[in-house]
Design an enzyme around this catalytic site. Structure first.
Site, PDB file in Angstrom:
ATOM      1  N   HIS A 108      43.133  39.087  41.872  1.00  0.00           N
ATOM      2  CA  HIS A 108      42.771  40.336  40.564  1.00  0.00           C
ATOM      3  C   HIS A 108      41.612  40.110  40.144  1.00  0.00           C
ATOM      4  O   HIS A 108      40.663  40.938  40.146  1.00  0.00           O
ATOM      5  CB  HIS A 108      43.904  40.180  39.575  1.00  0.00           C
ATOM      6  CG  HIS A 108      43.494  41.356  38.499  1.00  0.00           C
ATOM      7  ND1 HIS A 108      44.195  42.287  38.294  1.00  0.00           N
ATOM      8  CD2 HIS A 108      42.443  41.131  37.558  1.00  0.00           C
ATOM      9  CE1 HIS A 108      43.715  42.940  37.201  1.00  0.00           C
ATOM     10  NE2 HIS A 108      42.957  42.101  36.721  1.00  0.00           N
ATOM     11  N   GLU A 109      41.269  38.766  39.825  1.00  0.00           N
ATOM     12  CA  GLU A 109      39.898  38.449  39.201  1.00  0.00           C
ATOM     13  C   GLU A 109      38.729  38.635  40.282  1.00  0.00           C
ATOM     14  O   GLU A 109      37.629  39.004  39.922  1.00  0.00           O
ATOM     15  CB  GLU A 109      39.741  36.902  38.761  1.00  0.00           C
ATOM     16  CG  GLU A 109      40.991  36.762  37.718  1.00  0.00           C
ATOM     17  CD  GLU A 109      40.818  37.640  36.261  1.00  0.00           C
ATOM     18  OE1 GLU A 109      39.630  38.317  36.155  1.00  0.00           O
ATOM     19  OE2 GLU A 109      41.931  38.138  35.956  1.00  0.00           O
ATOM     20  N   HIS A 165      37.554  41.932  40.037  1.00  0.00           N
ATOM     21  CA  HIS A 165      36.730  42.127  38.708  1.00  0.00           C
ATOM     22  C   HIS A 165      35.181  41.926  39.350  1.00  0.00           C
ATOM     23  O   HIS A 165      34.266  42.551  39.052  1.00  0.00           O
ATOM     24  CB  HIS A 165      37.092  41.506  37.556  1.00  0.00           C
ATOM     25  CG  HIS A 165      38.120  42.386  36.845  1.00  0.00           C
ATOM     26  ND1 HIS A 165      38.301  43.243  36.640  1.00  0.00           N
ATOM     27  CD2 HIS A 165      39.428  41.628  36.195  1.00  0.00           C
ATOM     28  CE1 HIS A 165      39.436  43.725  36.046  1.00  0.00           C
ATOM     29  NE2 HIS A 165      39.945  42.571  35.784  1.00  0.00           N
ATOM     30  N   HIS A 206      40.295  48.176  36.045  1.00  0.00           N
ATOM     31  CA  HIS A 206      41.446  48.446  35.795  1.00  0.00           C
ATOM     32  C   HIS A 206      42.004  49.862  36.119  1.00  0.00           C
ATOM     33  O   HIS A 206      41.471  50.889  35.517  1.00  0.00           O
ATOM     34  CB  HIS A 206      42.299  48.140  34.605  1.00  0.00           C
ATOM     35  CG  HIS A 206      42.127  46.689  34.431  1.00  0.00           C
ATOM     36  ND1 HIS A 206      41.452  45.745  33.233  1.00  0.00           N
ATOM     37  CD2 HIS A 206      42.520  45.459  34.971  1.00  0.00           C
ATOM     38  CE1 HIS A 206      41.699  44.629  33.232  1.00  0.00           C
ATOM     39  NE2 HIS A 206      42.170  44.324  34.324  1.00  0.00           N
TER      40      HIS A 206
END
Length: 388
Positions: free
Chosen positions: A187-188, A191, A197
Site C-alpha cells: 500500500h505504501e 503512495h 486513497h
C-alpha cells in the site's frame, strides 16, 4: 489496454494510521497508538484545490494520515488545478505547481536505511515483488541518482507505515513499523508511486456509504471527495489503496460499508484494477520514447489537442517536443526528430534544486528526475528527463 476498474490507484486522501491494517496473512487491523502522549495539532491546507487537515512536522514536511506532503504540494489558498497545456511554466518556487510527480522510466529509486531489521528488508523485497511481477513498475537501489526514496525503521511496534506522495527529490521516505506486513508495505509503495486513497474518488458514493458520526475527531478530511482526481476507471472496492470499514473509527463502529452493507477488509494484494491502472499510468517501455520506434521519439504520437481529456501516462507532441502527462502537469521528454546523438545524461553535472537557494535566469537544476532552467519571467522550463 482495458480501462475497467482503472486507476483505483489514483486515489485521494490518506490512509489512517488511527486504525491500521494487516499483514498478508490475515485481515485484522490494529489500533495504532499516537506517536506522542499528546494529540497532534492539525492545521488546514489546500491539496489539489481541496482542504485537508495536516500535521506540520516543522521540517518542510506535513503528515496526513499515512502520507507525507512537501510544503510545495500544499497551498494556503485554493488553487485551480484545471487542465494545462504542454509547455506550461512552473513558478520560480520549483514544485509549487507540480503537485504529485511520477517516477521517470517506471523505476522507483530507493535507499535501504541501516535501521531496517532483516524482517523489514524481506517484507520490502516481497512487496516490491508484488509490484514488479504484476505491473510495469521496477525498482533500483540508488547509486548516484539525485532523486530517491529512503526506507526507514520508525521503531514503532505496529503493523503500520507511512510514505511520501510521488517523487519528492531527496526527501522521499517510507517509514516502516517493526511489524509492518506485506499488505501495508505494498500500500505504501502505492503512495510513493503517486497514488492516493480509493474511497475519496469523486464517484465513491455510487459504491460505498460513509458514516461521519463514527469517524475520529480530526480525521474527517481523510474521507473528503476529490473532484480533481484522475479516475478513468470505475471505483474498485478490492483496491490495495482502499480503507477498511473500521479505519479511523472512534467507537468500534464502521466508518464505511459497501452499499449492500458488506464490510470492507483491508486488502493485502493488488487487485485486477490496481494492475490495469498502474499499467496505464506507467506504460510498458516508458523510457521516454514515442510510439513508432526509429530515431524519432515522436513517431506515432499524436499532437496535443486543446479540450481533449488526457490520462496520466498519455504522450503527445507539442511545438516540436514529446510530452508525457503527469498527475498534475505535462513533462517534456525530449525533442522530436532527433538525428544527432544526445549526451548520455542531460542532467550530468547539474545540481539538484534546493528550496533554500536563490536562483537567477539561466540557472539549471535537476528536480524529481528532470532538468529545469529558470527563465527571465521567473518560471522554470522543463528541458527534459534525466538519463536522456
Amino acid at each position: 489496454m482495458k480501462t475497467k476498474n482503472l486507476i483505483n490507484l489514483v486515489k485521494v486522501t490518506a490512509l489512517g494510521l488511527g486504525l491500521f491494517i494487516t499483514s498478508c496473512s490475515n485481515e485484522n487491523f490494529e489500533e495504532l497508538p499516537p506517536e506522542t502522549s499528546e494529540t497532534p495539532e492539525l492545521i488546514e491546507k489546500y491539496f489539489r484545490g481541496g482542504l485537508v487537515e495536516v500535521e506540520d512536522l516543522k521540517n518542510g514536511m506535513f503528515k496526513w494520515g499515512d502520507i507525507y506532503f512537501t510544503e510545495e504540494q500544499l497551498q494556503d489558498e485554493k488553487t485551480d488545478f484545471g487542465p494545462v497545456e504542454p509547455g506550461s511554466g512552473i513558478d520560480a518556487k520549483l514544485g509549487l505547481a507540480s503537485g504529485v510527480r511520477k517516477w521517470p522510466n517506471n523505476t522507483i529509486i530507493y535507499v535501504l536505511d541501516n535501521s531496517l531489521t532483516s524482517n523489514q528488508r524481506q517484507v520490502t523485497f516481497d512487496s516490491m515483488e508484488e509490484w514488479t511481477s504484476k505491473t510495469n513498475i521496477k525498482f533500483k537501489e540508488r547509486t548516484s541518482e539525485n532523486y530517491y526514496v529512503t526506507i526507514r525503521n520508525s521503531g514503532r511496534q505496529c503493523n503500520c507505515a507511512s510514505a511520501s506522495l510521488g517523487v519528492q527529490g531527496t526527501r522521499g521516505t517510507i517509514n516502516m513499523g517493526v511489524r509492518t506486513g506485506i499488505g501495508v508495505m505494498t500500500h505504501e509503495i502505492g503512495h510513493t508511486l503517486g497514488y492516493l486513497h480509493e474511497q475519496n474518488r469523486s464517484d465513491r458514493n455510487q459504491y460505498v456509504q460513509i458514516f461521519p458520526e463514527n469517524i475520529q475527531d480530526g480525521a474527517i478530511s481523510q474521507f473528503r471527495v476529490d473532484n480533481n482526481s484522475v479516475n478513468p476507471g470505475t471505483f474498485d472496492v478490492e483496491s490495495i489503496m482502499i480503507y477498511s470499514s473500521f479505519t479511523f473509527s472512534k467507537n468500534g463502529q464502521p466508518v464505511m460499508l459497501e452499499l449492500d452493507g458488506s464490510r470492507i477488509p483491508f486488502r493485502s494484494r493488488l487487485s485486477a484494477g490496481d494492475i490495469a491502472g498502474t499499467n496505464q499510468l506507467y506504460p510498458a517501455g516508458d523510457g521516454g520514447g514515442g510510439g513508432g520506434g526509429g530515431t524519432d521519439i515522436c513517431a506515432g504520437v499524436e499532437e496535443w489537442v486543446r479540450g481533449r481529456q488526457y490520462n496520466v501516462g498519455d504522450k503527445v507532441t507539442y511545438q516540436g517536443f514529446l510530452y508525457e502527462r503527469d498527475f498534475t502537469r505535462w513533462n517534456r521528454i525530449g525533442e522530436c526528430e532527433t538525428t544527432t546523438p544526445t549526451p548520455a545524461d542531460i542532467c550530468e553535472g547539474i545540481a539538484a534544486y534546493s528550496r533554500n537557494r536563490s536562483y537567477s535566469p539561466g540557472d539549471q537544476v535537476t528536480y524529481a528526475g528532470y532538468l529545469f532552467e529558470l527563465q527571465n519571467n521567473r518560471r522554470w522550463s522543463n528541458l527534459g528527463r534525466c538519463g536522456s
